[in-house]
Structure formats: structure tokens, C-alpha cells
Design a protein around this motif. Structure first.
Motif, PDB file in Angstrom:
ATOM      1  N   GLY A   1       0.816  -1.202   0.000  1.00  0.00           N
ATOM      2  CA  GLY A   1       0.000   0.000   0.000  1.00  0.00           C
ATOM      3  C   GLY A   1       0.851   1.253   0.000  1.00  0.00           C
ATOM      4  O   GLY A   1       2.063   1.223  -0.222  1.00  0.00           O
ATOM      5  N   ASN A   2       0.214   2.367   0.267  1.00  0.00           N
ATOM      6  CA  ASN A   2       0.873   3.672   0.282  1.00  0.00           C
ATOM      7  C   ASN A   2       1.243   4.027   1.710  1.00  0.00           C
ATOM      8  O   ASN A   2       0.379   4.261   2.550  1.00  0.00           O
ATOM      9  N   SER A   3       2.541   4.071   2.008  1.00  0.00           N
ATOM     10  CA  SER A   3       2.990   4.344   3.381  1.00  0.00           C
ATOM     11  C   SER A   3       2.596   5.731   3.851  1.00  0.00           C
ATOM     12  O   SER A   3       2.521   6.000   5.047  1.00  0.00           O
ATOM     13  N   ILE A   4       2.334   6.645   2.895  1.00  0.00           N
ATOM     14  CA  ILE A   4       1.934   8.000   3.271  1.00  0.00           C
ATOM     15  C   ILE A   4       0.521   7.999   3.835  1.00  0.00           C
ATOM     16  O   ILE A   4       0.181   8.752   4.746  1.00  0.00           O
ATOM     17  N   LEU A   5      -0.336   7.130   3.275  1.00  0.00           N
ATOM     18  CA  LEU A   5      -1.713   7.018   3.756  1.00  0.00           C
ATOM     19  C   LEU A   5      -1.784   5.899   4.789  1.00  0.00           C
ATOM     20  O   LEU A   5      -1.651   4.724   4.454  1.00  0.00           O
ATOM     21  N   LEU A   6      -1.970   6.241   6.029  1.00  0.00           N
ATOM     22  CA  LEU A   6      -1.961   5.240   7.092  1.00  0.00           C
ATOM     23  C   LEU A   6      -3.054   4.205   6.908  1.00  0.00           C
ATOM     24  O   LEU A   6      -2.959   3.094   7.411  1.00  0.00           O
ATOM     25  N   ASN A   7      -4.106   4.558   6.183  1.00  0.00           N
ATOM     26  CA  ASN A   7      -5.230   3.641   6.032  1.00  0.00           C
ATOM     27  C   ASN A   7      -5.076   2.685   4.850  1.00  0.00           C
ATOM     28  O   ASN A   7      -5.893   1.798   4.671  1.00  0.00           O
ATOM     29  N   ASP A   8      -4.058   2.874   4.014  1.00  0.00           N
ATOM     30  CA  ASP A   8      -3.858   1.999   2.869  1.00  0.00           C
ATOM     31  C   ASP A   8      -2.767   0.993   3.198  1.00  0.00           C
ATOM     32  O   ASP A   8      -1.578   1.287   3.103  1.00  0.00           O
ATOM     33  N   LYS A   9      -3.159  -0.210   3.597  1.00  0.00           N
ATOM     34  CA  LYS A   9      -2.202  -1.213   4.050  1.00  0.00           C
ATOM     35  C   LYS A   9      -1.783  -2.177   2.947  1.00  0.00           C
ATOM     36  O   LYS A   9      -0.999  -3.083   3.187  1.00  0.00           O
TER      37      LYS A   9
ATOM     38  N   ARG B   1     -11.925  -0.670   2.717  1.00  0.00           N
ATOM     39  CA  ARG B   1     -10.759  -1.309   3.336  1.00  0.00           C
ATOM     40  C   ARG B   1     -10.928  -1.237   4.842  1.00  0.00           C
ATOM     41  O   ARG B   1     -11.787  -0.518   5.351  1.00  0.00           O
ATOM     42  N   ARG B   2     -10.088  -1.965   5.540  1.00  0.00           N
ATOM     43  CA  ARG B   2     -10.058  -1.871   7.004  1.00  0.00           C
ATOM     44  C   ARG B   2      -8.791  -1.139   7.413  1.00  0.00           C
ATOM     45  O   ARG B   2      -7.705  -1.439   6.922  1.00  0.00           O
ATOM     46  N   ASP B   3      -8.942  -0.158   8.329  1.00  0.00           N
ATOM     47  CA  ASP B   3      -7.778   0.596   8.761  1.00  0.00           C
ATOM     48  C   ASP B   3      -7.033  -0.173   9.847  1.00  0.00           C
ATOM     49  O   ASP B   3      -7.359  -1.318  10.156  1.00  0.00           O
ATOM     50  N   ARG B   4      -6.041   0.465  10.427  1.00  0.00           N
ATOM     51  CA  ARG B   4      -5.193  -0.224  11.414  1.00  0.00           C
ATOM     52  C   ARG B   4      -5.951  -0.565  12.697  1.00  0.00           C
ATOM     53  O   ARG B   4      -5.503  -1.391  13.481  1.00  0.00           O
TER      54      ARG B   4
ATOM     55  N   ILE C   1     -13.380   1.537   6.179  1.00  0.00           N
ATOM     56  CA  ILE C   1     -13.250   2.885   5.636  1.00  0.00           C
ATOM     57  C   ILE C   1     -13.318   2.797   4.109  1.00  0.00           C
ATOM     58  O   ILE C   1     -13.304   1.709   3.537  1.00  0.00           O
ATOM     59  N   GLU C   2     -13.395   3.947   3.454  1.00  0.00           N
ATOM     60  CA  GLU C   2     -13.336   4.015   1.995  1.00  0.00           C
ATOM     61  C   GLU C   2     -12.088   4.775   1.582  1.00  0.00           C
ATOM     62  O   GLU C   2     -11.763   5.801   2.171  1.00  0.00           O
ATOM     63  N   ILE C   3     -11.382   4.252   0.577  1.00  0.00           N
ATOM     64  CA  ILE C   3     -10.231   4.957   0.037  1.00  0.00           C
ATOM     65  C   ILE C   3     -10.415   5.110  -1.473  1.00  0.00           C
ATOM     66  O   ILE C   3     -11.148   4.336  -2.096  1.00  0.00           O
TER      67      ILE C   3
END
Length: 294
Positions: free
Chosen positions: A92-100, A176-179, A184-186
């Protein structure tokens, strides 16, 4: 609505030739977030599809006079992204904490195996195109039509409903599921995923080919009753053999050793010979080590 499509079994073809790709990978990767999923797949030498939600708000559909913004499709997803470009898909995108991302665990199959099994690259749609406009008009007629169908319209309807299970917008939203495990929606550029899909051969008398009704979707979200039932169907799971596998990815050396011990001690599930176990072990690669050389 979900039982309209007639079930027609598809036979595997033996008369095709796969031309090697010069741009995309010649493997189909199924990524997983948890080590346990990898063990389960190897235990049974099979991957079980699940019902996934798809945001379809871009199609502007109405069903029973209500906006239809989401449906669930039974599938297993793959990608044919080259190894040196796979890190964004996996992590995922390390900048976006919610994109794993989709996880560092993976089984990669020879693309020829996927084609033989009917795994299909999906069609990405420009939501501003005339094709989407016409598809919306056709679907709004089909999903709200109550009268009997002729044999010809049955064939056309089967084609359309098979097609819509293989489409995605060029860009859009996904759940997606966050940490903290919250849904959530991305926003994503979906074409970057190079997605291929395995749609199981479900008989609608066994399970719905899609979930559209609110009660069905709610039951799946809460209890996963439809996904869990795929295992009980005749042709729902994607079975594979040792020679169909090109790579197996684990995240760390520790989990590589753990998987080796699991394979060597494997007694349950699909039985493997000692030679097959050795071949399977030889395909294990450590993601974090490979990443250093990409």
C-alpha cells in the motif's frame, strides 16, 4: 434478481497456446494479509473465493426504486504486476496510514494455469464514456424487468451479468479496514492493480451469483454465511497442483522456516508426496529480502 442467470458449466480448454508477455508478469499473484491464509491454501491445495463488495455508484442504477450503489461478487483476485513493481500492491501507500496494501504473503501461479482455469483480466471503464452510459441504460431495464424472458433474451442477459462481474471503474472508491480494523473508503486508480478474477462456477440453486438484496448483503457482512457456504459447493473452490505454483511469498525468514515445517509435517488436507513437498518448499521466497534487490 440473483437467481435469474442460468448456470452453464465451463470446461477447461486443452487446445490453447499462451504467448509469453513482454510487459506484464507471466504469473498471477494472489496476495494475502495473514500467514494463516497461506497455510490454509497449501493445506487444501485450493483457494476459496469470497463475496467481495464492489462500489457501483458510478453506474447510476436503480433497483426496486432505490439507488443501487453496491453489490457483492464471489471471486478471488489476482494481479500480473512484474516483481520489481509489486511493493505498492503488497504494502500500500505508506503516506496514507489507512492503505495497508494486500499483504506480503502470496501464492503466484503460472499464468497458463490461470488461463486454463478461466481466470480473466477485468475491464476498466472510463465513467465518462458512452459505454458506461449505455450499460447503465441496459442494466436498469434488466434488473427491474419482471416479465418472462425468451431464450434469446436469456442468452443476452447471461452475457451482460457475466460481463458486469468483470468490470471496474478506472478510478473509484473501495472499502478497506484501517489499522484499528474499522471499515473505511479509500480512493484508488484501479488500473494500477492489473486485476484478474476467478469467478467460481456456482449453481444459483446452491448460492447467489451476486448479492444485491439488502438482507443478503447484511447477512454476509455480519456472518459471512454466503462465503462460508462456497466450500460446500461442487465447483466453487479453485484447486491447484504443486506444478501450477511459480512462487510462494512469505514476509520474513521466521515465517519461511515456519512454512517449511508446516509443509514437511503436513498430514491433513490434500496429501502430498515427499517429492512434492520438497518442490513446494523450493518455491518459497522471502518478500523482505527480495525487496532489497528491486
Amino acid at each position: 434478481m440473483t437467481t435469474i442467470v442460468n448456470y452453464r458449466a465451463k470446461e477447461e480448454r486443452d487446445d490453447f497456446e499462451v504467448i509469453q508477455s513482454k510487459i506484464t508478469a507471466n504469473a498471477l499473484f494472489n496476495f494475502m494479509r495473514e500467514y494463516s491464509y497461506l497455510e490454509k491454501a497449501i493445506l487444501n491445495m485450493a483457494i476459496c473465493p469470497r463475496y467481495y463488495p464492489e462500489d457501483i455508484s458510478y453506474l447510476n442504477l436503480k433497483y426496486n426504486s432505490k439507488d443501487l450503489t453496491e453489490w457483492y461478487i464471489p471471486m478471488t483476485c489476482f494481479c500480473d504486476i512484474p516483481l520489481h513493481q509489486i511493493s505498492y500492491h503488497a504494502e500500500g501507500n505508506s503516506i496514507l496510514l489507512n492503505d495497508k496494501g494486500y499483504g506480503k504473503f502470496s501464492i503466484a501461479f503460472h499464468k497458463e494455469f490461470g488461463i486454463r482455469k478461466g481466470i480473466q483480466p477485468i475491464h476498466y471503464l472510463n465513467t465518462s464514456s458512452a459505454q458506461v452510459e449505455e450499460l447503465t441504460a441496459a442494466l436498469n431495464i434488466l434488473i427491474n424487468k419482471d416479465s418472462d424472458y425468451s431464450e434469446d433474451s436469456d442468452i443476452l442477459m447471461n452475457f451482460i451479468f457475466e460481463y458486469i462481474r468483470m468490470i471496474k471503474p478506472y478510478t473509484g472508491k473501495m472499502k478497506r479496514r484501517d489499522r484499528d480494523n474499522n471499515v473505511i473508503e479509500i480512493k484508488k486508480n484501479f488500473q494500477d492493480e492489473h486485476e484478474w478474477r476467478y469467478i467460481p462456477k456456482l449453481n444459483p440453486r446452491e448460492l447467489p451469483l451476486m448479492l444485491i438484496e439488502e438482507e443478503e448483503i447484511r447477512a454476509e457482512e455480519i456472518n459471512k454465511i454466503y462465503t462460508d457456504s462456497i466450500l460446500q459447493t461442487r465447483d466453487g473452490v479453485l484447486k491447484f497442483d504443486v506444478e501450477d505454483i511459480r512462487y510462494i511469498f512469505v514476509d520474513t525468514l521466521q515465517n519461511r522456516n515456519r512454512l517449511i515445517q508446516f509443509i514437511r509435517g503436513k498430514r491433513k488436507g490434500r496429501r502430498l508426496s515427499s517429492q512434492e513437498k520438497d518442490i513446494l518448499i523450493s518455491k518459497i521466497m522471502v518478500y523482505d529480502e527480495l525487496k532489497e534487490d528491486w
